[in-house]
Enzyme design. Structure first.
Site, PDB file in Angstrom:
ATOM      1  N   LYS A   1     -59.015  20.501 -22.044  1.00  0.00           N
ATOM      2  CA  LYS A   1     -58.219  21.625 -21.548  1.00  0.00           C
ATOM      3  C   LYS A   1     -58.509  22.915 -22.315  1.00  0.00           C
ATOM      4  O   LYS A   1     -58.476  24.006 -21.728  1.00  0.00           O
ATOM      5  CB  LYS A   1     -56.731  21.274 -21.591  1.00  0.00           C
ATOM      6  CG  LYS A   1     -56.336  20.214 -20.565  1.00  0.00           C
ATOM      7  CD  LYS A   1     -56.733  20.607 -19.145  1.00  0.00           C
ATOM      8  CE  LYS A   1     -56.277  19.594 -18.114  1.00  0.00           C
ATOM      9  NZ  LYS A   1     -56.685  19.968 -16.740  1.00  0.00           N
TER      10      LYS A   1
ATOM     11  N   SER B   1     -55.144  24.191 -16.026  1.00  0.00           N
ATOM     12  CA  SER B   1     -55.229  23.849 -17.440  1.00  0.00           C
ATOM     13  C   SER B   1     -53.950  23.101 -17.793  1.00  0.00           C
ATOM     14  O   SER B   1     -53.578  22.139 -17.132  1.00  0.00           O
ATOM     15  CB  SER B   1     -55.421  25.110 -18.282  1.00  0.00           C
ATOM     16  OG  SER B   1     -55.428  24.816 -19.654  1.00  0.00           O
TER      17      SER B   1
ATOM     18  N   TYR C   1     -58.112  14.758 -24.490  1.00  0.00           N
ATOM     19  CA  TYR C   1     -57.465  15.543 -23.436  1.00  0.00           C
ATOM     20  C   TYR C   1     -57.412  17.026 -23.793  1.00  0.00           C
ATOM     21  O   TYR C   1     -57.806  17.882 -22.985  1.00  0.00           O
ATOM     22  CB  TYR C   1     -56.050  15.023 -23.183  1.00  0.00           C
ATOM     23  CG  TYR C   1     -55.276  15.851 -22.193  1.00  0.00           C
ATOM     24  CD1 TYR C   1     -55.624  15.867 -20.852  1.00  0.00           C
ATOM     25  CD2 TYR C   1     -54.198  16.641 -22.606  1.00  0.00           C
ATOM     26  CE1 TYR C   1     -54.923  16.639 -19.930  1.00  0.00           C
ATOM     27  CE2 TYR C   1     -53.499  17.418 -21.692  1.00  0.00           C
ATOM     28  CZ  TYR C   1     -53.853  17.415 -20.369  1.00  0.00           C
ATOM     29  OH  TYR C   1     -53.167  18.185 -19.471  1.00  0.00           O
TER      30      TYR C   1
END
Length: 273
Positions: free
Chosen positions: A150, A132, A146
């Site tokens: 994650k 992660s 992004y």
């Protein structure tokens, strides 16, 4: 008998450092990457098998898993490391680039995990480590895509823990902070459209702020993350999340103890927003 780890995105950065680290610890390593010529140095090591794998190509996933098992008889650990970061105003991204970010960081991770799970389930053991980021629990401006991926990795991993623990399979999450890799180069996808004038002052502040942060704080070496990954695999504890790097420990610690207004206000102040 040596254990075996399969690593995605092993051509550089964290993936390559982890392949080397586990090899040095006596493990068998299936080092996968989109272009195998980037892994020639790894291929020269004993007990390292370099295989072509693109997490967005189901056929290459199945082939790499099958060939890796044929070579070493088992996959004891899966490291889902392949990924990249897309940053910029959401309006500046074409839908194709949006899908590519999620196909790589989220769908690709699920596809590789799904391909390996039957073997771990049959063995009644195994460990899945998902890379992660501090960006899986906190955000920076213009990281909608992004951070979305994650945060998804964090949620998927935690949920997967429940269903796999009764089968003898562990799920771990490693959360690196700023790392000395090429994330700002080929692993960084920045989109901006200067005709979207309203965003430009904030884009300029973000770019200047991120550069200042990088200058003020030297990132950790990829080898540090490799060591944290090794700890996650071998420590024998039920711990799920492993921060990697002093900045990760500090920032994630603050995220847990501070309310949203205070923490996000601190990020804005640091970046000049």
């Amino acid at each position: 008998m040596a254990q075996t780890i399969l690593i995605t995105g092993a051509s550089s950065g964290i993936g390559k450092a982890t392949a080397q680290f586990f090899h040095d610890k006596g493990w068998n390593v299936i080092a996968t990457m989109r272009k195998t010529e980037a892994g020639e140095d790894l291929a020269g090591l004993d007990n390292v098998f370099v295989a072509q794998l693109d997490v967005t190509d189901p056929g290459s996933i199945e082939q790499a898993v099958s060939d890796g098992i044929a070579r070493f008889s088992a996959i004891d650990v899966l490291l889902n490391n392949a990924g990249y970061g897309a940053y910029g105003p959401l309006e500046a991204f074409a839908m194709e680039r949006i899908r590519r970010q999620f196909d790589t960081n989220v769908i690709g991770l699920l596809a590789v995990t799904k391909a390996v799970l039957p073997h771990m389930r049959a063995a009644k053991s195994g460990t899945i480590v998902n890379i992660s980021s501090i960006g899986g629990q906190m955000t920076f401006p213009f990281g909608t895509l992004y951070h979305g991926t994650k945060f998804a990795v964090e949620g998927m991993s935690e949920a997967l823990h429940f269903e796999l623990e009764p089968l003898g399979i562990k799920v771990k999450i490693v959360e690196p902070g700023m790392i000395k890799t090429d994330f700002g180069g080929r692993s960084f996808d920045f989109a901006n459209d200067e005709t979207l004038a309203e965003y430009q002052p904030s884009v300029a502040k973000m770019m200047a702020g991120m550069q200042a942060m990088q200058e003020q704080q030297d990132g950790s070496e990829p080898e540090l993350v490799a060591e944290v990954i090794y700890t996650a695999v071998t420590d024998g504890t039920p711990a799920m999340r492993y921060p990697a790097g002093p900045d990760a420990v500090e920032l994630l610690g603050n995220r847990k103890k501070l309310d949203d207004l205070t923490f996000i206000g601190g990020i804005k102040q640091q970046l000049g927003f």
